[in-house]
Write a protein that holds these residues in place. Sequence first.
Motif, short mmCIF file in Angstrom:
data_model
loop_
_atom_site.label_atom_id
_atom_site.label_comp_id
_atom_site.label_asym_id
_atom_site.label_seq_id
_atom_site.Cartn_x
_atom_site.Cartn_y
_atom_site.Cartn_z
N ALA A 35 3.58 5.27 6.92
CA ALA A 35 4.66 4.62 6.18
C ALA A 35 5.04 3.30 6.83
N SER A 36 5.05 3.24 8.17
CA SER A 36 5.38 2.00 8.87
C SER A 36 4.29 0.96 8.67
N ALA A 37 3.02 1.40 8.66
CA ALA A 37 1.92 0.47 8.43
C ALA A 37 2.02 -0.14 7.04
N LEU A 38 2.35 0.69 6.05
CA LEU A 38 2.50 0.18 4.68
C LEU A 38 3.66 -0.82 4.61
N ASP A 39 4.75 -0.53 5.30
CA ASP A 39 5.89 -1.46 5.30
C ASP A 39 5.47 -2.83 5.81
N LEU A 40 4.68 -2.87 6.89
CA LEU A 40 4.25 -4.17 7.42
C LEU A 40 3.29 -4.87 6.47
N LEU A 41 2.41 -4.11 5.83
CA LEU A 41 1.47 -4.72 4.88
C LEU A 41 2.19 -5.32 3.69
N LEU A 42 3.38 -4.82 3.38
CA LEU A 42 4.16 -5.35 2.26
C LEU A 42 5.16 -6.40 2.70
N THR A 43 5.19 -6.71 4.00
CA THR A 43 6.11 -7.71 4.54
C THR A 43 5.41 -9.05 4.65
#
Length: 407
Positions: free
Chosen positions: A162-170
Amino acid sequence: MTRPSGLGPDEPDGAGGRERPGGLPEEPDRPDDVEDPGDLIAFSGEDAAGEDDERRARTERGRRGLVLLVAGASTALVAAGLAGAFTMCRPLMTPDDFEGKGSAPVVVEIVPGASAGEIAEALVRAEVVASTRSFVHVVEERGKSGSLRPGRYLLRKRMAAASALDLLLTPQSRIRKRVTIPEGLRAAETVARLAQGSGLPAAELSKILARPADLGLPAYAKDTAEGFLFPATYDIERSTTPRDLLRSMVRRFKRAAGQVGLEAGAARQRLTPREVVVVASIVQAEGGRDADYPKIARVIYNRLASGAKLEMDSTVMYGLGKHGIVASGAEIKRDTPYNSYMHPGLPPGPISNPGEAALSAALRPAKGDWYWFVTVDPRRRITKFTDKESEFVKYREELHQRLGQHH
């Protein structure tokens, strides 16, 4: 139910898909009448003759007792072995997901067109997430499959999916800028737009553009970049050089050319691929709406077939280094290789960088007898077509009247 780490989603709890034994079965009592296992091993059907019934009964009870004893011991050993193996392997299993925000920084590149599964595989290889399953699950759960964009991202190792996805969407995690090149720009205009949007020096871009051999152009381009810098949106990374960027535009042109079937389509039109790009560049420069492009291409082909001059104002203006689709009487009289009022056939090269719609129109023109067209309302992009010169004159007057109202 808490599932042990490393098990597939469809496996029941326990090692190897089997129910883990809660404990060892109790060893059956050894029968009192079993004297010695050797007696059982030596027993056979032939030895039964002359034995009394008691001996036979004792032997049979002994056989059953030993079988139960051996089976019970075997079950206990197998169960103990599996439980021990599971305990020993547990620390070595890859967890389904990491926890937290991660540790050491790492750069991961997402290529254009990558699926969520392919992105997950890249993240696993970079040790960002623990498994492809954990990342794909969180992407699907949030409905973000269409939100992941290509580029280079600064992430961290051993992150929760979930944290990796958050960064990819930032946006701040993306190591680049983005610049969009619209259809119809000329090469010099493209360089100016690239420099403004990417921060790369315009002088360096111009220098690379002046060396067409470095751009990876198709052979039919004849070392001319004009017409082959494909209009699209480009991601600019920190490591991108002017040469990298311009070469990526040429690669994007080649991809579009393959998608529209440029070379085979050119043969059907009895033109070279370069000539089709020239036609497409005129269509792009003259056209107002995509729906009009095939009709404009048909006008060009009808004129070429009849041996008439193209008489396109856009080519005249290009030869003069000016812009516009309405040339004055004085401009039309100035002789340049691109003056299609003076010279028959197509101009010597493209006059803009066409997009895919214009390329497709040049390969698949509409059917019709049109010989003239006039964009009577440039602001609203309204173009009228005709095969009658009297109508053409009327449309041209309509355009001049409208242009006079705006000046």
